[in-house]
Design a protein around this motif. Structure first.
Motif, PDB file in Angstrom:
ATOM      1  N   THR A 194     -34.154  10.446  33.153  1.00 16.76           N
ATOM      2  CA  THR A 194     -34.786   9.668  32.091  1.00 16.76           C
ATOM      3  C   THR A 194     -35.455   8.433  32.680  1.00 16.76           C
ATOM      4  N   ASP A 241     -38.551  14.228  27.250  1.00  8.03           N
ATOM      5  CA  ASP A 241     -37.180  13.982  27.684  1.00  8.03           C
ATOM      6  C   ASP A 241     -36.220  14.826  26.850  1.00  8.03           C
ATOM      7  N   GLU A 242     -35.734  15.876  27.435  1.00 11.42           N
ATOM      8  CA  GLU A 242     -34.796  16.787  26.771  1.00 11.42           C
ATOM      9  C   GLU A 242     -35.197  17.052  25.323  1.00 11.42           C
TER      10      GLU A 242
HETATM   11 MG   LIG Z   1     -31.590  11.204  30.075  1.00 14.34          MG
END
Ligand SMILES: [Mg+2]
Ligand SMILES: Nc1ncnc2c1ncn2[C@@H]1O[C@H](COP(=O)(O)OP(=O)(O)OP(=O)(O)O)[C@@H](O)[C@H]1O
Lengths: 353, 546
Positions: A42, A157-158
């Motif tokens: 991240t 991000d995910e």
């Molecule tokens: Mg993360």
């Protein structure tokens, strides 16, 4: 527009989260950052976006140095894990938001918004608020919102981690299609190896703020360069062994009292190495199979998994390995049975330990 | 912080906010503290030790605070318990209590008690007619009664909230293990809700210490701290700051000590409160039901008394201090709106401006503290909480002393009244703003920025709209509390700048209860009208931040 990162460092206070990271992502590439929790995925993504300032090094978008550029001027599209839709705005307003920030209004903007939402199959919910959408619909709105502005790079991000398994596969496909269509350089963060392997052109496996291996999904899986990568991507039996050089890319190793051949991935001479064996490359049989080298072993445990069975077998000297059998009769071996463990030298890799 | 951080507006706004807080909060406080040490010849603290009247005021204040806290708890906790756990007749009225205290200014409450039990009170005169002489309502009796019937609501609200969170299963578990219901309650529930009760009782304690309106109207020959500060500040030729500063500092120190205690209790309580399903209220019937309804009803009636009394008093004829009950007139109202409308206009103007400034400032500053933290934001957070420890009187003394002359002469202006309002209610707005901001994920803002919207525009276009419900409720609550503010404005106002509470206070002082009632009734209306409009027309949830 490609992304070039050179010698990047990121610090939070005194803690250095990323140090000396260099990475080249070619234009139009679907690049995945794969790694365990807390490894800095991240952080790296947010540094590329400009939200986490770099404390050293450089980030370039297509040759242009953006390291000091504030995030709103980087022309990025971002998709967040929690979608981050504006709750007080309708779906159409959400998607139009980035266009408005660019001074695009009226008829033309409305057409783009409609087209973007049609593209993700949500042309019929224009005037709804995000609260009245399902998780998958929200995710697609977020995707449309990020893409409608035609960003130079797409950062995610995910984005799929809040969705259930079926939906995840579905949206995976949508993402890939849209990415290919727009040919947009994409950085995708995940800790799900299946996602990484199935979606990416390139994968960077991260460990403690460093990219441990960069390669295509096949390279990462089939020829892991470190024990860490081997273990993180797919399962792997790893054992340290003495090594002797042999002919043409092969080495001789001593395993459980037997001398066997394996593929040399040591990158230079070494006395010891790490032998990596994927469970699905190990074949259990009652008798020695010709053409495979084999180790005598005893079945210790067995897990029936439907399409396959996972065994743990013990070789001489107490070495325990995992083996996975597919196909008819994959659950035929009983615990306690004496078996042979066969494998091809090409499937056994020795890497630096 | 690097160069790119300085290019964004936030560090500059933080510096500006800290500067303003430094000048208008920290500076007056330090001014008062230093003045207490730099007496003419002798330090104020040495003077204090030798001053019987001041020592008595401090002692009385502490005793009064303890007693009122005790009574408030004795009324508030049982009431909270029965209304959280049982259903009975008239329960709706009891749940409306928080709103009642919200809208009745203390000065009006004090006035009402005087109209009923004071020297010329209805009941007093009625009984006198039969030769029964009541003890004087001035002094301890009046102070304790009127304060307890106001402040119990804080205990009530705090306790209801705690019981609501308490998991009834714990209690049932205890009962299933063979403990009798009442014992199980005492053993299981009390320890869990105790921090919340304690926190609210400490709040009551600080409010009594800081109370000015009731203390001065009903105190008479009982010296009390905030009255002593006020008297020292307005005394003829009060050029000597020493005594008022020393007394003000004493008040600040007492309140700070209690707030510190409160913080520790709350910090502990956070882990003790069990999140769970609240118990379903049980119906109460028979003797118990009647008893509960009756005692709840009495509490409600007493709480509502001020409203009824001023409503009647506002239209009752009078001669001097004597009200002629039963003789109706519109003269009192005419005075409020036609003959002397100044206070009404002033109140609306000052409170309106103060609410606007307060809401804007606290919204922006809580945004800085929560979302754009940098080196100075923790200080902003601390300094903006300081007014919690300042009673209105102390704040008034500080502002008056600091801005009398020198680099910023504000005495005698309307600005200083607005300033006093803004500072007093700032911690409330800050807490409200921070609470709502903690619920807005950072990703929302980052999404906006990633779409090309610069930071300031992101704040205005994305964050502010999301904060709006909470900001609206904060604005309403700030309005209601500033319109009824008396203690700080009474010190800093100047001729022609009377507000409604100040006017009421002066009329009570002169014994002109009928006029006071008329102003009081209008004051309640001024408080209530925006609340009603906001909650019904704009659907503002007054407790949006909770
Ligand atoms: Mg993360
Ligand atoms: N704002 C911050 N301040 C201080 N440390 C931080 C901050 N954000 C992240 N870190 C630290 O940096 C490291 C990397 O965090 P990061 O969020 O990049 O991990 P991640 O790989 O995304 O993990 P996950 O898969 O759990 O999301 C962690 O050790 C984390 O504790």
């Amino acid at each position: 527009m490609g992304i070039a990162i050179s010698n990047l460092s990121v610090r939070y206070g005194a803690e250095t989260v990323i140090s000396g990271l260099s990475l080249d992502i070619p234009e139009g590439c679907f690049f995945t950052l794969l790694g365990p929790s807390g490894c800095g995925k991240t952080t790296l993504l947010r540094t590329i976006a400009g939200f986490a300032p770099a404390s050293g090094g450089q980030i370039r978008f297509g040759g242009r140095n953006v390291t000091e550029l504030p995030p709103h001027k980087r022309a990025i599209g971002m998709v967040f894990q929690d979608y981050a839709l504006f709750p007080d705005k309708t779906v159409a307003e959400n998607v139009a938001y980035g266009l408005r920030a660019r001074g695009e209004k009226g008829e033309g903007a409305a057409r783009k918004v409609k087209a973007a939402l049609d593209r993700v199959g949500l042309g019929h919910v224009l005037s709804r608020h995000p609260a009245a959408l399902s998780g998958g619909q929200r995710q697609r709105v977020a995707l449309a919102r990020a893409l409608v502005i035609k960003p130079q790079v797409l950062l995610m991000d995910e984005p799929l981690s809040n969705l259930d398994a079926k939906l995840r596969v579905q949206i995976r496909e949508t993402i890939i299609e849209l990415q290919r269509e727009a040919n947009i350089t994409t950085v995708f963060v995940t800790h799900d190896q299946e996602e990484a392997l199935s979606m990416s052109d390139l994968i960077g496996v991260m460990n403690r703020g460093k990219v441990e291996q960069l390669g295509t999904p096949h390279e990462i899986y089939a020829t892991p360069r470190t024990g860490y990568v081997a273990d993180f991507v797919g399962a792997a039996n790893r054992t340290e062994v003495p090594v002797r050089a042999a002919a043409s890319g092969r080495v001789e190793v001593d395993v459980a009292g037997s001398r066997l051949l394996a593929t040399d991935s040591l990158n230079g001479p070494a006395e010891r190495g790490l032998l990596v064996l994927r469970p699905e490359d190990l074949k259990i049989s009652a008798t020695v199979v010709s053409g495979l080298q084999s180790l005598p072993a005893v079945v210790r445990g067995r897990q029936y998994l439907g399409s396959r069975t996972s065994y743990s077998v013990e070789c001489a000297g107490g070495l325990v390995l995992n083996a996975e059998m597919h196909g008819a009769g994959h659950d035929a071996f009983q615990p306690g049975a004496s078996v042979h463990l066969g494998f091809d030298p090409a499937a056994a890799r020795v890497i630096r330990s | 912080m690097n160069a790119s951080a300085l290019r964004s507006p936030w560090p500059w706004l933080s510096a500006l906010a800290l500067g303003l807080l430094g000048v208008f909060v920290l500076y007056p406080l330090l001014y008062v503290f230093t003045a207490s040490f730099l007496g003419e010849g002798r330090s104020g603290w040495l003077q204090l030790v030798g001053d019987g009247h001041s020592l008595a005021a401090i002692g009385n204040t502490l005793v009064l605070a303890c007693i009122v806290t005790l009574f408030s708890t004795l009324i508030g906790v049982p009431l909270a318990y029965v209304s959280a756990r049982y259903r009975f007749r008239g329960k709706l009225l009891i749940t409306l209590l928080p709103l009642i205290t919200l809208v009745i200014p203390e000065v009006v409450t004090a006035q009402t008690w005087l109209m009923i039990l004071g020297n010329n009170g209805v009941v007093t005169r009625f009984l006198k007619g039969y030769g029964i002489l009541l003890p004087s309502f001035y002094g301890w009796f009046g102070l304790i009664t009127s304060m307890s019937f106001i402040y119990y609501t804080y205990v009530y609200i705090g306790t209801v909230a705690a019981i609501g969170k308490f998991d009834a299963q714990l209690e049932e578990a205890a009962q299933s293990l063979g403990t009798a219901p009442l014992r199980s309650r005492l053993h299981v529930m009390l320890p869990v809700i105790r921090p919340a009760i304690l926190a609210s009782t400490l709040l009551v304690f600080t409010m009594v210490v800081g109370n000015f309106a009731i203390s001065t109207i009903l105190g008479h020959n009982v010296p009390l701290l905030s009255v002593a500060i006020y008297q020292a500040a307005v005394a003829e030729g009060a050029t000597n700051l020493t005594m008022q500063s020393t007394l003000a500092s004493t008040s600040v120190l007492i309140v700070m000590a209690v707030l510190f205690l409160n913080r520790r209790i709350i910090a502990k309580g956070r882990f003790e409160i069990v999140q769970g399903r609240g118990a379903k209220p049980q119906p109460l019937r028979g003797m118990h039901g009647v008893l509960v309804s009756a005692s709840g009803g009495i509490v409600v009636a007493v709480s509502l008394l001020p409203l009824v009394t001023i409503a009647v008093g506002a239209f009752t004829a009078s001669r001097g201090p004597v009200l002629r009950w039963g003789e109706w007139t519109l003269d009192n109202m005419a005075r409020v709106f036609i003959t002397a409308p100044g206070p009404l206009v002033n109140s609306i103007l000052y409170a309106g401006v103060a609410t606007l400034i307060s809401v804007m400032f606290s919204t922006l500053v809580s945004y800085l503290v929560v979302k754009k933290s940098n080196l100075v934001t923790p200080f902003i957070d601390y300094v903006s909480a300081i007014p919690l420890a300042l009673s209105g009187t102390v704040l008034g003394v500080g502002l008056l002393a600091s801005f009398n002359d020198g680099f910023l002469a504000l005495t005698g202006t309307s600005t200083i009244i607005v300033l006093a309002y803004v500072i007093r209610r700032m911690p409330f707005g800050m807490r409200n703003g921070q609470a709502i901001l903690h619920n807005i994920p950072n990703s929302i803002e980052e999404a906006s920025i990633s779409l090309g919207s610069p930071p300031l525009r992101t704040f205005l276009r994305v964050v502010l709209p999301m904060m709006l419900p909470a900001v609206a409720s904060a604005a309403i609550l700030t309005w209601t509390t500033t319109v009824s503010e008396l203690s700080a404005s009474l010190l800093v106002y100047s001729g022609g700048r009377e507000t409604l509470p100040i006017q009421i206070f002066r009329l009570i002082d002169s014994g002109l209860m009928a006029y006071a009632s008329a102003y009081g009734l209008v004051l309640v209306a001024v408080i209530l009208v925006p609340v009603v409009i906001a909650t019904t027309m704009f659907k503002v949830d007054l407790f949006a931040s909770k």
